[in-house]
Design a protein around this motif. Sequence first.
Motif, short mmCIF file in Angstrom:
data_model
loop_
_atom_site.label_atom_id
_atom_site.label_comp_id
_atom_site.label_asym_id
_atom_site.label_seq_id
_atom_site.Cartn_x
_atom_site.Cartn_y
_atom_site.Cartn_z
N ALA A 156 0.54 -16.06 7.15
CA ALA A 156 -0.24 -14.94 6.63
C ALA A 156 0.09 -13.66 7.40
CB ALA A 156 -1.73 -15.25 6.73
N MET A 157 0.20 -13.77 8.70
CA MET A 157 0.50 -12.61 9.54
C MET A 157 1.85 -12.00 9.17
SD MET A 157 1.01 -12.54 13.67
CE MET A 157 2.60 -13.37 13.51
N ARG A 158 2.86 -12.83 9.00
CA ARG A 158 4.19 -12.33 8.63
C ARG A 158 4.14 -11.59 7.29
NH1 ARG A 158 8.99 -14.26 11.11
NH2 ARG A 158 10.00 -13.54 9.22
N PHE A 159 3.40 -12.16 6.35
CA PHE A 159 3.29 -11.52 5.05
C PHE A 159 2.71 -10.11 5.20
CE2 PHE A 159 1.40 -10.18 1.14
CZ PHE A 159 2.17 -10.72 0.13
N TYR A 160 1.62 -9.99 5.93
CA TYR A 160 0.97 -8.69 6.08
C TYR A 160 1.86 -7.67 6.77
CZ TYR A 160 -3.52 -10.46 4.44
OH TYR A 160 -4.53 -10.99 3.68
N PHE A 161 2.60 -8.11 7.78
CA PHE A 161 3.47 -7.18 8.50
C PHE A 161 4.72 -6.81 7.71
CE2 PHE A 161 1.54 -8.47 12.75
CZ PHE A 161 1.06 -7.20 13.04
N PHE A 166 2.22 -1.83 -1.41
CA PHE A 166 1.89 -2.04 -2.83
C PHE A 166 1.96 -3.51 -3.22
CE2 PHE A 166 6.45 -1.20 -2.70
CZ PHE A 166 6.96 -2.21 -3.48
N ALA A 167 2.57 -4.35 -2.37
CA ALA A 167 2.66 -5.79 -2.64
C ALA A 167 1.61 -6.58 -1.86
CB ALA A 167 4.05 -6.30 -2.31
N GLY A 168 0.77 -5.88 -1.10
CA GLY A 168 -0.27 -6.55 -0.35
C GLY A 168 -0.12 -6.48 1.15
N GLY A 169 0.95 -5.84 1.62
CA GLY A 169 1.15 -5.72 3.06
C GLY A 169 0.09 -4.86 3.71
N SER A 170 -0.24 -5.16 4.94
CA SER A 170 -1.26 -4.41 5.66
C SER A 170 -1.06 -4.62 7.16
CB SER A 170 -2.67 -4.87 5.25
OG SER A 170 -3.65 -4.36 6.13
N SER A 171 -0.62 -3.57 7.85
CA SER A 171 -0.43 -3.70 9.30
C SER A 171 -1.76 -3.94 10.00
CB SER A 171 0.25 -2.44 9.86
OG SER A 171 -0.52 -1.29 9.57
N LYS A 172 -2.84 -3.42 9.44
CA LYS A 172 -4.16 -3.63 10.04
C LYS A 172 -4.52 -5.12 10.01
CE LYS A 172 -9.05 -2.37 9.64
NZ LYS A 172 -10.06 -1.60 8.88
N LYS A 173 -4.34 -5.76 8.85
CA LYS A 173 -4.63 -7.19 8.75
C LYS A 173 -3.66 -8.00 9.61
CE LYS A 173 -6.82 -7.14 4.19
NZ LYS A 173 -6.74 -7.65 2.78
N GLY A 174 -2.40 -7.53 9.66
CA GLY A 174 -1.42 -8.21 10.50
C GLY A 174 -1.84 -8.17 11.96
N ASP A 175 -2.30 -7.02 12.41
CA ASP A 175 -2.75 -6.88 13.80
C ASP A 175 -3.94 -7.79 14.09
OD1 ASP A 175 -0.88 -5.00 14.65
OD2 ASP A 175 -2.09 -3.30 13.96
#
Length: 349
Positions: A156-161, A166-175
């Motif tokens: 999940a972390m890799r996906f977010y980073f 626009f595809a669902g990435g989020s550095s905040k969620k990754g962090d």
Amino acid sequence: MKQQDAFQNFCRLMSAHVMLVTLAISAATYVQAKEGALSATDNPGLVAFTQGSYQEAEKYFTQQMANPAQKNDSLIYLSKIALDTGRIEAAVEHIEAALAIEPTGAEEIVLAGDIYCNQAQQSSMFSALGLAKKCIAHYEAAVQQFPENTHALVSAMRFYFEAPGFAGGSSKKGDELLARLDKLSPEDANIYRVFLLEKEGKSDAAMVLADKLSQQQFQSARNQYELARFYRDKKQLAHAMPLYESLRNKPATLENKWYVNDSLLQLGEILLAEKQDIRRSIELMEEYKQKNNNPHDQHYFWSSWSLAQAYKANGNNDKYAQLVKQIQTEDYKKNPEFTKRFEAGIKAH
């Protein structure tokens, strides 16, 4: 157009990660702790699976579908085989059937996410965005249901980073997930942090952290391999080689054997590139081919081409020609990057 390029790059990144992880994770990982779970030590299907004999393994698990106690596990393996052999629709069909059987485990749900990420790579932009949402939805479900499962957390972390916004990435969620990973497995968190710092342009900080980690004892063969790969990509071969050398000398287990075996290839390629000891390079790569000659492995064609070049460099033109001919008789063009490098290399020689 920029959005499409960004998404395609993300899909390629995730696909490469998924194939590396799924090829390397032990066969036993996908078997959940439930009644009738398979044992890799005495099961002919798992033996064939771990050896890369997918046709034999597929036949076995298809037959086991008739056994209710083995149906779920068999579906998981059939989906894994289909994923590794590029039959993505079959992989989807099998994993969705497996998820419909209760109870479900973390690895099973993560595998579903992996399959949808791979399916996105092969789809149009419009379809791929929907598949990306299904991918992250499964990773998130695995994290929510199994909050201490590091594989789910890392996926999940890799996906977010790595996914575009626009595809669902989020550095905040990754962090947020990286912070959770710090508590569960500092080694996993720091290895990923090295690559994250590099991606952010903080190469000096990445190298400082890498040097610190390289002095520690590794709990995970995958993490040791990943750090060696970081050094190799940075052309810091003097740092990469001891890590690979240490890794290749570890006793091989179901969990670590892909990394242990692949270290032979990495060492051989480094010696070839450095022209340090071509004979030793050949010995290492020949040993690798004896231990991992799975045509579905991501390094199968690369290892054959590297070995051919090593023989060429050592003056054995007959062996070079033999290996080149062998590659040409196989389905190497499914890998565009390899095809480009291989065919250009032949012309150069």
